[in-house]
Scaffold this motif. Structure first.
Motif, mmCIF file in Angstrom:
data_model
loop_
_atom_site.group_PDB
_atom_site.id
_atom_site.type_symbol
_atom_site.label_atom_id
_atom_site.label_comp_id
_atom_site.label_asym_id
_atom_site.label_seq_id
_atom_site.Cartn_x
_atom_site.Cartn_y
_atom_site.Cartn_z
ATOM 1 N N LEU A 1 -15.355 10.669 -10.259
ATOM 2 C CA LEU A 1 -15.755 9.531 -10.486
ATOM 3 C C LEU A 1 -16.148 8.460 -9.459
ATOM 4 N N PHE A 2 -17.188 8.021 -9.649
ATOM 5 C CA PHE A 2 -17.510 6.677 -8.591
ATOM 6 C C PHE A 2 -18.107 7.321 -7.231
ATOM 7 N N ALA A 3 -18.637 8.432 -7.226
ATOM 8 C CA ALA A 3 -19.359 8.829 -6.063
ATOM 9 C C ALA A 3 -20.638 8.179 -5.754
ATOM 10 N N ASP A 4 -21.144 7.533 -6.647
ATOM 11 C CA ASP A 4 -22.020 6.621 -6.393
ATOM 12 C C ASP A 4 -21.825 5.387 -6.405
ATOM 13 N N ARG A 5 -20.539 4.838 -6.099
ATOM 14 C CA ARG A 5 -20.008 3.545 -6.211
ATOM 15 C C ARG A 5 -20.383 2.574 -7.084
ATOM 16 N N LYS A 6 -20.527 3.021 -8.105
ATOM 17 C CA LYS A 6 -20.839 2.352 -9.463
ATOM 18 C C LYS A 6 -19.516 2.352 -10.191
ATOM 19 N N TYR A 7 -19.123 1.071 -10.437
ATOM 20 C CA TYR A 7 -17.748 1.169 -11.294
ATOM 21 C C TYR A 7 -18.241 0.412 -12.786
ATOM 22 N N TYR A 8 -17.164 0.322 -13.786
ATOM 23 C CA TYR A 8 -17.391 0.017 -15.108
ATOM 24 C C TYR A 8 -17.178 -1.472 -15.302
ATOM 25 N N THR A 9 -17.166 -2.172 -14.342
ATOM 26 C CA THR A 9 -16.917 -3.573 -14.237
ATOM 27 C C THR A 9 -18.374 -4.194 -14.745
ATOM 28 N N SER A 10 -18.445 -5.722 -15.227
ATOM 29 C CA SER A 10 -19.656 -6.190 -15.682
ATOM 30 C C SER A 10 -20.639 -6.426 -14.216
ATOM 31 N N SER A 11 -19.996 -6.472 -13.063
ATOM 32 C CA SER A 11 -20.473 -6.643 -11.922
ATOM 33 C C SER A 11 -21.172 -5.252 -11.416
ATOM 34 N N GLY A 12 -20.335 -4.060 -12.008
ATOM 35 C CA GLY A 12 -20.926 -2.800 -11.347
ATOM 36 C C GLY A 12 -19.845 -2.655 -9.916
ATOM 37 N N LYS A 13 -18.972 -3.332 -9.552
ATOM 38 C CA LYS A 13 -18.291 -3.369 -8.372
ATOM 39 C C LYS A 13 -16.839 -3.197 -8.802
ATOM 40 N N ALA A 14 -15.841 -2.655 -7.852
ATOM 41 C CA ALA A 14 -14.679 -2.627 -8.039
ATOM 42 C C ALA A 14 -13.866 -3.855 -7.460
ATOM 43 N N LYS A 15 -12.874 -4.190 -8.096
ATOM 44 C CA LYS A 15 -12.222 -5.525 -7.924
ATOM 45 C C LYS A 15 -10.873 -5.201 -7.129
ATOM 46 N N LEU A 16 -10.773 -5.874 -5.851
ATOM 47 C CA LEU A 16 -9.573 -5.804 -5.063
ATOM 48 C C LEU A 16 -8.497 -6.825 -5.612
ATOM 49 N N LEU A 17 -7.577 -6.481 -6.303
ATOM 50 C CA LEU A 17 -6.646 -7.191 -6.850
ATOM 51 C C LEU A 17 -5.339 -7.236 -6.164
ATOM 52 N N PHE A 18 -4.350 -8.244 -6.065
ATOM 53 C CA PHE A 18 -3.347 -8.218 -5.179
ATOM 54 C C PHE A 18 -2.329 -9.436 -5.660
ATOM 55 N N SER A 19 -0.916 -9.308 -5.572
ATOM 56 C CA SER A 19 -0.136 -10.348 -5.521
ATOM 57 C C SER A 19 0.964 -10.119 -4.422
ATOM 58 N N SER A 20 1.957 -11.015 -4.355
ATOM 59 C CA SER A 20 2.986 -11.022 -3.563
ATOM 60 C C SER A 20 4.301 -10.244 -4.166
ATOM 61 N N PRO A 21 4.954 -9.383 -3.573
ATOM 62 C CA PRO A 21 5.993 -8.731 -4.283
ATOM 63 C C PRO A 21 6.985 -9.599 -5.041
ATOM 64 N N ALA A 22 7.446 -9.102 -6.141
ATOM 65 C CA ALA A 22 8.368 -9.979 -7.007
ATOM 66 C C ALA A 22 9.660 -9.578 -6.506
ATOM 67 N N GLU A 23 10.527 -10.654 -7.058
ATOM 68 C CA GLU A 23 12.120 -10.453 -6.742
ATOM 69 C C GLU A 23 12.402 -9.474 -7.735
ATOM 70 N N ASN A 24 13.464 -8.551 -7.283
ATOM 71 C CA ASN A 24 14.101 -7.666 -8.003
ATOM 72 C C ASN A 24 14.616 -8.560 -9.200
ATOM 73 N N PRO A 25 14.531 -8.154 -10.598
ATOM 74 C CA PRO A 25 15.196 -8.605 -11.657
ATOM 75 C C PRO A 25 16.769 -8.637 -11.766
ATOM 76 N N GLU A 26 17.198 -7.549 -10.868
ATOM 77 C CA GLU A 26 18.557 -7.535 -11.135
ATOM 78 C C GLU A 26 19.130 -6.743 -10.010
ATOM 79 N N PRO A 27 19.309 -7.793 -8.899
ATOM 80 C CA PRO A 27 19.631 -7.358 -7.544
ATOM 81 C C PRO A 27 21.158 -7.208 -7.539
ATOM 82 N N ILE A 28 21.721 -6.347 -6.446
ATOM 83 C CA ILE A 28 23.062 -6.066 -6.434
ATOM 84 C C ILE A 28 23.952 -7.205 -5.946
ATOM 85 N N ASP A 29 25.245 -7.217 -6.174
ATOM 86 C CA ASP A 29 26.160 -8.176 -5.982
ATOM 87 C C ASP A 29 27.456 -7.529 -5.756
ATOM 88 N N ALA A 30 28.537 -8.601 -5.508
ATOM 89 C CA ALA A 30 29.905 -8.003 -5.122
ATOM 90 C C ALA A 30 30.494 -7.200 -6.297
#
Length: 727
Positions: A583-612
């Motif tokens: 798929l995508f050899a033609d660089r056409k994607y299935y979004t409304s714009s026909g372009k792929a979206k670069l999506l990102f966010s910061s890493p989240a905190e571990n919901p259960e970190p280690i402790d003593a």
């Protein structure tokens, strides 16, 4: 009325009625399946989708199997599970008759007629009293997509309920969501042939040697002398065989991927044509400025030069780089953004749509891709959207059902269904071909919520699973090898499964069970065209017209067999000789714009970190190539059982073992905030100090795991929780 329908439509219902030659619990078998010396079928275990050649006796029953030499997936290879696929059909604990729990709490044999009456009367009673949101189903990635579609359509369009989800939520929901958000559709772009055509192969959170051994064999066939990079906290079998092991800290993957993007964009080692087909590049550049290698060392545990070197390797001009991930990414509290960080790297370097490239997820279950397109759970059947009125009209017209029977209301996800059961909102639960009382995260919760359910139905090939043992009603189902249909594998290849063995006793294919339930419920007329799996296939095929997963060019099951499987998309104008479709050899994607979206966010905190109190990080995953999920099937094979440890074991680093006075093979207790498990200590530097690893297959393991979920995909975080050791 039900009895008459059973006599006319269900196929054999007793041992005496299955004597007709060629009748494998499915009614009349098509002429192409009349007894011959051999036939073929796709393996019913993982999503590699190997084709097996099945050898049959004069009565048409399977007696042996070998891998199919010319099939483009496995090329004459099979893993231990595939070689033993027939063994598990003969187990003494097969469900052979419906079972109903009586007033004394015992499961007693009943007829199909009584089973259907109990099923309909009790669920209708719950529906009348509590409404259409009071009953849910939990399904699977193990049955054919024709059966998946039948279940979803029957439950929602015929029976009138709202909520159902598949256990692909435990497996592929992260990849599905990542692809949908980035590309506009759940569209894995690559092919297995890319393993053999890459210059650089990056495996992240994937123990390919164990989880998908045939795909590792495809890596070994690569003649381009590739760099094989494994990114994994644990020194897995795959990491030990790779050219480079990036042994980062658990859940350091997202920070690492952002750092790689930082280096690549900083040095302009990019593909401008590929980037021009994306949205968000300026925002992405600004975001990753904060992820210089030295800024993520604490999160990843890696030196600056390790990150810089890896960034150069995966962005070298002219090199074909393919990225592959499995559950180490998907089963995470931030799996979607991690998968999208991989996608982003492929987009900015141009490693997509060409041989030897791509951001490629490797599915866990044999038909998880079929579930993604046809289970009618989170997506409307055929790759449509429940909330799109045009899609609802199209599906209603294509299936011949009233448009108002398709609701726009979204189904709850798997974890939300179980939470609703805990709260007393879900009163009835129908579990089909899966075993959540073993496999679900923090599994002790299910034992507690069981008391809140008025009626629990389990439909399975075995009567002894943890889920079946607490059911009110067990419906005996035929297994792989005892029914027809299609699977779709990780590279989007559709392959057929065949009935080559007679289902025991009164067990029926899931497809036939759904037909019986439709009639008993009073909505059988809506599904009058669903006479057999191939008829259903034609209905579903036609629904895909003009969708990215268009398969309207497929005429029959026989065509699929003759072609060596068919990858979607395969619209009517497809060329017969095309065996691979990237798929995508033609660089056409299935979004409304026909372009792929670069999506990102910061890493989240571990919901259960280690402790003593809980100082160790517990990792889980596959044990050996001969084990499978909850061992419901593999434990039935004497040969497979000899290939893996009978009892649970825990990998512990030698330094930790010495500090705690633990000897090799000593029994120790691993405890989390939710429960404990006893396991044998396996002392080895496969894990880093401060970490433990236990294979997921043993019954008690998920009493330890933590109920946290990715916010976008709702996929559980199986891979990381805090535990302690007691000697």
């Amino acid at each position: 009325m039900i009895h008459q329908f059973l006599k006319q439509h269900s196929g054999p219902l007793t041992r005496e009625l299955v004597q007709e030659p060629g009748n494998f619990g499915l009614g009349n078998v098509p002429s192409r399946l009349k007894p011959t010396s051999t036939t073929t079928s796709i393996c019913g275990y993982c999503a590699t989708g190997c084709q097996l050649k099945i050898h049959r006796d004069q009565g048409g029953n399977a007696i042996n199997l070998t891998p199919q030499s010319k099939y483009p997936v496995n090329l004459g290879m099979a893993c231990p599970k595939g070689w033993q696929a027939l063994d598990v059909l003969h187990s003494e604990d097969r469900a052979t008759t419906p079972l109903l729990r009586n007033a004394n709490g015992d499961l007693c044999e009943i007829s199909w007629e009584i089973a259907l009456s109990e099923f309909t009367q009790r669920l209708k009673s719950i529906q009348r009293k509590h409404g259409n949101e009071s009953v849910a189903f939990l399904s699977t990635g193990q049955i054919s997509f024709e059966e998946m579609a039948f279940l979803g359509c029957l439950f929602k369009f015929g029976m009138g309920f709202i909520h159902g989800d598949a256990n692909t939520r435990q497996c592929m929901a992260t990849a599905v969501t990542a692809y949908k958000q980035s590309f506009g559709f759940d569209a894995p772009p690559g092919c297995y042939a890319d393993f053999e055509e890459s210059d650089v192969i990056v495996l992240i959170g994937s123990n390919l040697c164990i989880a998908h051994p045939i795909l590792w064999q495809r890596v070994m066939r690569n003649k381009r002398n590739p760099d094989i990079i494994v990114i994994d906290p644990r020194s897995t079998e795959t990491a030990q065989a790779a050219t480079k092991h990036i042994q980062l800290k658990p859940k350091g993957d997202l920070a690492l991927l952002h750092a790689l993007a930082h280096c690549i964009l900083r040095d302009e080692r990019i593909d401008k044509d590929s980037i021009s087909a994306t949205e968000g590049i300026n925002e992405y550049r600004e975001f990753v400025r904060a992820y210089a290698p030295e800024k993520v060392s604490a999160k990843t545990g890696l030196e600056n030069e390790q990150i810089e070197s890896l960034a150069r390797l995966v962005s070298e001009p002219g090199k074909r780089v393919s990225w592959w991930w499995t559950m180490g990414v998907n089963q995470s509290y931030e799996g979607v953004r991690t998968a999208q960080a991989i996608i982003n790297l492929c987009l900015i370097t141009g490693n997509i749509g060409k041989p030897g490239t791509g951001p490629n997820s490797i599915t866990g279950q044999c038909n998880a891709m079929g579930s993604r397109l046809f289970s009618n759970t989170t997506s409307l059947v055929g790759g449509h959207d429940f909330q799109n009125p045009e899609h609802r009209r199209k599906v209603a017209h294509g299936l011949g059902i009233p448009e108002d029977s398709i609701t726009a209301q979204a189904s709850m996800a798997y974890d939300e269904i179980l939470a609703a059961a805990e709260e007393g909102k879900i009163k009835g639960l129908w579990i089909v071909a899966t075993n959540p009382f073993h496999s679900w995260i923090d599994s002790g919760r299910l034992a507690r919520l069981r008391e809140k359910l008025d009626f629990l139905v389990v439909q399975d090939m075995y009567r002894t699973t943890e889920s079946a043992q607490v059911a009110d009603l067990i419906l005996p189902a035929a297994a792989w090898g005892e029914k027809d249909g299609c699977f779709i594998n990780s590279e989007r290849r559709i392959g057929t499964i065949k009935a080559v063995h007679q289902a025991p006793g009164m067990a029926l294919s899931d497809f036939r069970i759904f037909r019986l339930i439709a009639h008993a419920w009073g909505c059988g007329d809506l599904f009058s065209k669903w006479t057999d799996p191939e008829s259903a296939f034609h209905l579903l095929r036609d629904l895909t017209k003009d969708r990215p997963c268009d398969i309207t060019g497929i005429r029959s099951y026989q065509q699929i067999d003759d072609a060596g499987g068919i990858q979607w998309p395969y619209p009517k104008d497809s060329l017969e000789q095309e065996q691979e479709r990237r798929l995508f050899a033609d660089r056409k994607y299935y979004t409304s714009s026909g372009k792929a979206k670069l999506l990102f966010s910061s890493p989240a905190e571990n919901p259960e970190p280690i402790d003593a109190d809980y100082p160790f990080q517990l990792l889980t995953g596959r044990g050996t190539s001969s084990q499978w999920h909850t061992q419901t099937r593999t434990a039935k094979s004497a040969i497979l059982k000899k290939l893996y440890p009978t009892e649970a074991y825990v990998e512990i680093h030698p330094k930790d073992a010495a500090r705690l006075g633990i000897e090799d093979l000593q029994q120790i207790t691993i405890t989390s905030r939710r429960g404990s498990i006893v396991a044998q200590a396996y002392i080895a530097p496969t894990v880093q100090s401060g970490q433990l690893f236990i294979p997921m297959h043993y019954p008690q393991v998920n009493t330890l795991t933590h109920s946290s979920f990715d916010p976008y995909s709702r996929q559980p975080n199986y891979k990381l929780c805090a535990v302690t050791i007691r000697i």
